[in-house]
Design an enzyme around this catalytic site. Structure first.
Site, mmCIF file in Angstrom:
data_model
loop_
_atom_site.group_PDB
_atom_site.id
_atom_site.type_symbol
_atom_site.label_atom_id
_atom_site.label_comp_id
_atom_site.label_asym_id
_atom_site.label_seq_id
_atom_site.Cartn_x
_atom_site.Cartn_y
_atom_site.Cartn_z
ATOM 1 N N HIS A 11 0.823 -1.203 0.000
ATOM 2 C CA HIS A 11 0.000 0.000 0.000
ATOM 3 C C HIS A 11 0.864 1.262 0.000
ATOM 4 O O HIS A 11 0.389 2.336 -0.364
ATOM 5 C CB HIS A 11 -0.924 0.009 1.216
ATOM 6 N N SER A 12 2.096 1.124 0.397
ATOM 7 C CA SER A 12 3.017 2.261 0.477
ATOM 8 C C SER A 12 4.129 2.132 -0.558
ATOM 9 O O SER A 12 4.869 1.146 -0.551
ATOM 10 C CB SER A 12 3.644 2.320 1.873
#
Length: 123
Positions: A11-12
């Site tokens: 997600h990052s």
């Protein structure tokens, strides 16, 4: 000789890039691609980014995909379905440790199935 490719889905963007950097400190001869964040590099995941990373990581020996959270898994699985190949496997193992082990195993010239089995056995 083609080696098993690795795709890191997070997600990052920073987590994916950091893990790619960590692996790259030891293993340089295998394709390790990232699909971190959304299209505008926000927090989240992108099926298009995942598919692009899969294509780039695939040198002909197959690709293992590692992810951080549940929705990343869902998007990785949808990307695999859209790619229509059996040479891409979404792993259900810890992101950091298992991706690192997979990179080491791939660097030793092991097949997709051999790398998958080693990672699943260890984690």
């Amino acid at each position: 000789m083609a080696k098993v490719g690795i795709v890191l889905v997070s997600h990052s963007p920073k987590i994916a890039a950091g893990l790619q950097e960590l692996i790259g400190q030891v293993i340089t001869d295998i394709p390790v691609e990232t699909a971190g964040g959304t299209e505008d590099n926000g927090i989240g995941t992108s099926i298009d980014k995942i598919m692009a990373a899969m294509k780039k990581a695939d040198e002909g020996a197959g690709v293992l995909v590692f992810y951080d959270l549940g929705s990343a898994k869902m998007n990785a699985e949808m990307a695999v379905e859209m790619m229509e190949t059996e040479q891409i496997i979404v792993m259900e193992t810890p992101l950091v440790e298992s991706a690192y082990v997979a990179a080491v195993e791939s660097n030793m010239g092991k097949s997709l199935e051999e790398v998958q089995k080693t990672v699943e056995k260890d984690f």
